[in-house]
Motif scaffolding. Structure first.
Motif, PDB file in Angstrom:
ATOM      1  N   ILE A  79       0.627  -1.289  -0.015  1.00 58.15           N
ATOM      2  CA  ILE A  79       0.104   0.110  -0.097  1.00 58.15           C
ATOM      3  C   ILE A  79       0.881   1.276   0.053  1.00 58.15           C
ATOM      4  O   ILE A  79       0.683   2.107  -0.866  1.00 58.15           O
ATOM      5  CB  ILE A  79      -0.880  -0.064   1.304  1.00 58.15           C
ATOM      6  N   PHE A  80       1.949   0.983   0.647  1.00 58.73           N
ATOM      7  CA  PHE A  80       2.652   2.557   0.948  1.00 58.73           C
ATOM      8  C   PHE A  80       3.584   2.644  -0.446  1.00 58.73           C
ATOM      9  O   PHE A  80       3.774   3.747  -0.908  1.00 58.73           O
ATOM     10  CB  PHE A  80       3.855   2.172   1.880  1.00 58.73           C
TER      11      PHE A  80
ATOM     12  N   ALA B  22       2.198   1.793  -3.534  1.00 58.91           N
ATOM     13  CA  ALA B  22       1.236   2.234  -4.396  1.00 58.91           C
ATOM     14  C   ALA B  22       1.186   3.566  -4.208  1.00 58.91           C
ATOM     15  O   ALA B  22       0.600   4.199  -5.040  1.00 58.91           O
ATOM     16  CB  ALA B  22       0.053   1.443  -4.080  1.00 58.91           C
ATOM     17  N   VAL B  23       0.946   4.229  -2.978  1.00 54.16           N
ATOM     18  CA  VAL B  23       0.771   5.724  -2.697  1.00 54.16           C
ATOM     19  C   VAL B  23       2.070   6.311  -3.185  1.00 54.16           C
ATOM     20  O   VAL B  23       1.876   7.476  -3.832  1.00 54.16           O
ATOM     21  CB  VAL B  23       0.564   5.955  -1.133  1.00 54.16           C
ATOM     22  N   LEU B  24       3.297   6.014  -2.959  1.00 50.53           N
ATOM     23  CA  LEU B  24       4.495   6.466  -3.291  1.00 50.53           C
ATOM     24  C   LEU B  24       4.845   6.518  -4.716  1.00 50.53           C
ATOM     25  O   LEU B  24       5.462   7.630  -5.236  1.00 50.53           O
ATOM     26  CB  LEU B  24       5.606   6.211  -2.474  1.00 50.53           C
ATOM     27  N   SER B  25       4.344   5.461  -5.624  1.00 48.90           N
ATOM     28  CA  SER B  25       4.912   5.497  -6.985  1.00 48.90           C
ATOM     29  C   SER B  25       4.393   6.639  -8.029  1.00 48.90           C
ATOM     30  O   SER B  25       5.121   7.121  -8.717  1.00 48.90           O
ATOM     31  CB  SER B  25       4.637   4.122  -7.431  1.00 48.90           C
ATOM     32  N   PRO B  26       3.189   7.133  -7.867  1.00 53.36           N
ATOM     33  CA  PRO B  26       2.929   8.280  -8.684  1.00 53.36           C
ATOM     34  C   PRO B  26       3.591   9.420  -8.208  1.00 53.36           C
ATOM     35  O   PRO B  26       4.061  10.254  -9.238  1.00 53.36           O
ATOM     36  CB  PRO B  26       1.488   8.466  -8.462  1.00 53.36           C
ATOM     37  N   ILE B  27       4.178   9.646  -7.034  1.00 54.44           N
ATOM     38  CA  ILE B  27       5.102  10.873  -6.716  1.00 54.44           C
ATOM     39  C   ILE B  27       6.185  10.930  -7.212  1.00 54.44           C
ATOM     40  O   ILE B  27       6.752  11.903  -7.671  1.00 54.44           O
ATOM     41  CB  ILE B  27       5.115  11.026  -4.854  1.00 54.44           C
TER      42      ILE B  27
END
Length: 164
Positions: A10-11, A13-18
């Protein structure tokens, strides 16, 4: 153990677009060159130019001509053979200087002093220059921005001194 794996996924998945938003080293370098150009009075835009019916994208570094200039305005386009496909520009042996061919001949014709000034400029332009164009309102350099900050600063001076 599986709870930690889910938290990590989950972490991630949240950071990859950033990570996609953060500019690359190349993009940061291009932004630096563009800032130098803007401070030197050069307008920078990503534009397309047409060459024999095909549209190509490149960076246009443009210096506006003075409106109160009383001399005749010359219009022309020169292509850099090393960067453009020779078959694409129909190389006919009409080189202006080594590696540069007329894509559009100057109108009105350049005098000897103007030709010498233009030849001097073409010899010092960055290697990745595609097209150099003179229009009624501006002088435009189409290139891939692989130069140095020193080249960009010198370019502003050289274009301002060009008397075509």
């Amino acid at each position: 153990m599986s709870t930690w794996l889910i938290v990590v996924l989950i972490f991630a998945a949240v950071l990859s677009p950033i990570a996609w938003i953060v500019p690359s080293r190349r993009q940061r370098y291009q932004m630096h060159l563009r800032k130098i150009a803007l401070h030197a009075g050069i307008r920078v835009r990503i534009e397309t130019f047409e060459l024999l019916g095909t549209k190509n994208s490149a960076i246009a570094y443009r210096v506006m001509r003075e409106a109160d200039d009383k001399g005749p305005v010359h219009r022309f386009r020169l292509g850099h053979c090393a960067r453009l496909d020779k078959e694409e520009i129909q190389y006919r042996g009409d080189e202006f200087v080594s590696g540069w061919v007329w894509l559009e001949a100057p109108s009105p014709a350049l005098d000897d002093g103007q030709e010498a000034s233009l030849k001097t400029l073409l010899k010092v332009l960055p290697e990745d220059t595609l097209i150099f164009e003179a229009g009624t309102a501006a002088l435009t350099l189409w290139w891939r921005e692989n130069g140095t900050p020193e080249q960009v600063e010198a370019l502003a001076v050289q274009l301002a001194e060009l008397n075509v």
